[in-house]
Design an enzyme around this catalytic site. Structure first.
Site, short mmCIF file in Angstrom:
data_model
loop_
_atom_site.label_atom_id
_atom_site.label_comp_id
_atom_site.label_asym_id
_atom_site.label_seq_id
_atom_site.Cartn_x
_atom_site.Cartn_y
_atom_site.Cartn_z
N HIS A 106 0.84 -1.20 0.00
CA HIS A 106 0.00 0.00 0.00
C HIS A 106 0.88 1.26 0.00
O HIS A 106 0.73 2.14 -0.86
CB HIS A 106 -0.91 -0.02 1.23
CG HIS A 106 -1.79 1.18 1.36
ND1 HIS A 106 -3.11 1.18 0.98
CD2 HIS A 106 -1.55 2.44 1.80
CE1 HIS A 106 -3.64 2.37 1.18
NE2 HIS A 106 -2.70 3.17 1.68
N GLU A 107 1.78 1.32 0.95
CA GLU A 107 2.62 2.52 1.06
C GLU A 107 3.53 2.64 -0.16
O GLU A 107 3.84 3.74 -0.61
CB GLU A 107 3.43 2.51 2.36
CG GLU A 107 2.57 2.52 3.63
CD GLU A 107 1.53 3.65 3.66
OE1 GLU A 107 1.76 4.70 3.05
OE2 GLU A 107 0.47 3.44 4.30
N HIS A 163 1.72 4.40 -2.87
CA HIS A 163 1.81 5.86 -2.69
C HIS A 163 3.18 6.35 -3.16
O HIS A 163 3.30 7.40 -3.79
CB HIS A 163 1.65 6.24 -1.22
CG HIS A 163 0.24 6.22 -0.70
ND1 HIS A 163 -0.80 6.86 -1.33
CD2 HIS A 163 -0.29 5.67 0.43
CE1 HIS A 163 -1.91 6.69 -0.61
NE2 HIS A 163 -1.63 5.96 0.45
N HIS A 190 3.39 6.80 -6.75
CA HIS A 190 2.65 8.00 -7.16
C HIS A 190 3.57 9.22 -7.08
O HIS A 190 3.51 10.13 -7.92
CB HIS A 190 1.44 8.17 -6.23
CG HIS A 190 0.32 9.00 -6.78
ND1 HIS A 190 -0.76 9.36 -6.02
CD2 HIS A 190 0.09 9.54 -8.00
CE1 HIS A 190 -1.61 10.08 -6.75
NE2 HIS A 190 -1.10 10.21 -7.96
ZN LIG Z 1 -2.90 5.22 1.96
#
Ligand SMILES: [Zn+2]
Length: 707
Positions: free
Chosen positions: A488-489, A492, A495
């Site tokens: 998940h991280e 990010h 991104h």
């Molecule tokens: Zn998040």
């Protein structure tokens, strides 16, 4: 600059110690070090003078832009704003990183002093009437038509954010908003520090086999590490989520489970100096008042007006649609667990501190595997490799270890990231282990963001997690949930790393809150793919792949206990929206009773007694330690509608790494920052907007009839 919420009262701030600018590593030119801060030389006393200089520089730049004699143009107004405040930004980026990942008393004091000052500074800029007239004029000029799409979008974003900050209001309203913002910043800082203080104050020391009963070796080892780090003999349970959840899952000692559970859910709610309930009441009241001043019914309407959801009703519709099937699923699990208790000869009602324990037993029975069987196959290093491999297959990225670059703690690792053409894209830092100086949770942040306006600036992106560290020389093993957090991280982080825009205003994760979880949650999908697990879920000692049977069971068990996870999440999202729908209180009204409010909301939803909110309000950092998710916690589920549908785009091609789909995803989402309206960006990727169907299927709720 990030949007920081905040308030006033800095007359008692300590005077900045006298440090000549030449002696302050924060104010040096970092070019020779590749743009990286010299962490080893940065000390707490450097921050106040560096902040002072950064604030003064930025204020002078803003004054100059607002006072420009020439008519407003994109170049002399918008681009000039985009280039302003760089010293302040780099000082603040370093400070925010350390304040979250490796804080101490001195940094906490600076945080208390600076949060209101920064809030005041930003608010002064965002409500500067002369500046807003220029931004407004740029929107109206003929030149605007000539701008390229990205520039047009940047102008619109400026206009919207200044208007939403109150730039068009009268002086009295602006003055009150300034007071509110400064006060909110001070309260948010104290809120976060109170939670950390309660976490640091709790240590349950375990002695002897009786107190360790049920705990597998990997948990014992991490509890031993936690104890050692705190200078305690034996084993210690602390309040980080990655310690608490496995303890609740495995400890046979019902009394100790209850003790740890109560410590965890009472953070910020213990009375005394670290209690957050009065802070919550004041923050909610101030946000409501600000929303009214800005012409909105309440804070939730204010907040969602600039989000993809647009209205609280749209967010609530989604939460409501998922609640009912999730509740049915959770109640079925609850009854099965109660039956297990009776079968085992237990004569008690399932309580919240029993849920994870009996869920684990139920999972062993229903899905025929337990966490201890898979954990040896999920070493941290292999999971990092798996995340890098996925980024390589999708986007052609390569990761090269950079043990030579400066870091802020010996546990931090750094990698250079390059594209398939060999071009350097930036640096990635992983700060993975829990420690007492780190706040709980997991997050992505940056030391420097991508942009092309002030030169071709590559990003320095950071992931911070709280995994329990294995003893020296041994492999750190993750739970499947931990591995999911890592992915998940890292989503990010991608991104931030893949960002390819010109203007800082729209770079990387500077997108709507209910869109920002798409890149992170989408990336989690690859972790669950057998193709990936076969390659990277290798036994940490033997290197053997996870047995096929176990792998099949792991994938099949993916949705086990999903009802519980969904309810504990939705309860928080609803409470967040409810709180921020409250009107400002009338004079003489009693202050908000946080506990009663929480209880009433849960009763209204029909939350089973055996499940608590994932984040009770007194430690709900997402919405109170700063305001980035205030009236925005629903975003995780909103983004999940997108991520479930987006991953289906790969599945439909029959190849989870399909290159054409990956290219569209990169161009429209990961590299695009806030270049487009989020709904437009999604449509550009997928050709249409998604429905909630993919989400319900993903959570395993599709079989239930929906009303
Ligand atoms: Zn998040």
């Amino acid at each position: 600059m990030p949007e920081i919420e905040a308030p006033a009262l800095f007359d008692n701030s300590p005077a900045a110690p006298a440090i000549a600018p030449g002696d302050n590593p924060l104010l040096e030119d970092w070019t020779a070090a590749g743009g990286l801060p010299p962490f080893s030389r940065i000390r707490a006393e450097h921050f106040l003078p560096a902040y002072a200089q950064g604030l003064a520089e930025h204020a002078a730049e803003i004054d100059a832009i607002a006072a420009t004699a020439e008519p407003p143009t994109f170049a002399n107004t918008i681009a000039a704003l985009e280039l302003s405040g760089r010293t302040l930004e780099r000082v603040d980026n370093v400070f925010s990183l350390l304040a979250g990942a490796d804080t101490d008393d001195a940094l906490q004091e600076i945080e208390r002093v600076m949060a209101p000052q920064i809030a005041r500074h930003l608010n002064q800029i965002h409500t500067n009437a002369a500046l807003f007239r220029r931004i407004d004029a740029v929107m109206a000029t003929a030149e605007h038509i000539e701008l390229d799409a990205e520039q047009k979008r940047v102008v619109e974003r400026y206009h919207t954010s200044y208007r939403r900050a109150g730039a068009a209001l009268g002086e009295t309203a602006k003055k009150r908003i300034a007071e509110i913002m400064e006060r909110l910043a001070a309260l948010g800082t104290t809120f976060g520090q109170n939670v950390l203080a309660d976490e640091q104050a709790f240590t349950l020391r375990l002695e002897g086999e009786a107190e360790l009963a049920g705990l597998p070796d990997f948990i014992r080892e991490s509890l031993h590490s936690e104890a050692t780090e705190r200078g305690i003999d034996g084993y210690a349970v602390t309040l980080s989520r990655s310690t608490v959840e496995p303890f609740l899952q495995f400890s046979d000692r019902r009394d100790l489970r209850e003790k740890v559970f109560r410590g965890f859910v009472m953070r910020g709610d213990n009375g005394g100096a670290t209690d957050n309930k009065a802070i919550i009441a004041e923050m909610v009241r101030l946000r409501a008042e600000r929303a009214r001043l800005l012409g909105c019914a309440d804070f939730a309407h204010y907040r969602l007006d600039d989000a993809m959801a647009k209205t609280p009703a749209a967010a609530r519709d989604l939460l409501g649609a998922v609640w009912r099937p999730a509740l049915a699923s959770a109640l079925t699990d609850r009854d099965a667990m109660q039956a297990l208790i009776q079968e085992d000869g237990g004569n008690f009602k399932l309580e919240p501190w029993d849920w994870r324990y009996y869920a684990e037993k139920l999972r062993q029975r229903v899905c025929d595997f337990d966490e201890t069987a898979i954990k040896p196959y999920l070493s941290l290093d292999r999971m990092i490799e798996a995340a890098f491999y996925t980024a390589g297959r999708l986007f052609g990225l390569n990761f090269t270890p950079r043990p030579d670059v400066a870091v802020w703690h010996p546990d931090v690792r750094a990698w250079q990231v390059s594209g398939s053409d060999g071009k350097e894209l930036g640096l990635f830092f992983g700060d993975y282990f829990a420690r007492a100086s780190k706040r709980s949770g997991a997050w992505m942040t940056s030391i420097r963001d991508q942009q092309k306006l002030g030169g071709d600036i590559t990003p320095f992106i950071v992931n911070v997690c709280n995994f329990a560290k294995a003893p020296a020389g041994e492999a750190t093993l993750l739970s499947f949930e931990d591995a999911r957090t890592l992915f998940h991280e890292f989503g990010h982080a991608l991104h931030g790393l893949l960002s390819s825009v010109t203007y800082p205003m729209i770079a990387g994760t500077n997108v709507a809150t209910d869109f920002v979880e798409l890149p992170s949650q989408l990336f989690e999908h690859w972790l669950e793919q057998p193709e990936l697990l076969r390659r990277f879920a290798l036994h940490y000692q033997t290197g053997a792949p996870m047995p096929e049977q176990l792998l099949a069971r792991l994938v099949a068990a993916r949705n086990f206990n999903k009802g519980f996870a969904t309810l504990e999440y939705i309860a928080c999202a609803e409470a967040d929206l409810d709180l921020h729908a409250l009107p400002p209180p009338n004079p003489g009204d009693p202050p908000l009773d946080t506990r009663a409010f929480e209880a009433a909301g849960l009763a209204r939803m029909g939350m089973p007694d055996e499940i608590v909110m994932r984040h009770r309000l007194p430690h709900f950092a997402h919405i109170f330690a700063g305001g980035s998710y205030a009236a925005g916690y629903y975003s995780y589920m909103w983004s999940e509608v997108l991520d479930a549908d987006a991953f289906a785009a790969f599945e439909e091609t029959g190849d989870i790494f399909d290159s054409a789909t990956a290219k569209r995803l990169r161009d429209c989402v990961y590299a695009a920052g806030g270049r487009q309206d989020p709904a437009e960006a999604y449509k550009a990727f997928r050709g249409r907007l998604p429905t909630a169907d993919a989400l319900l299927r993903k959570r395993g709720f599709a079989r239930l009839p929906l009303r």
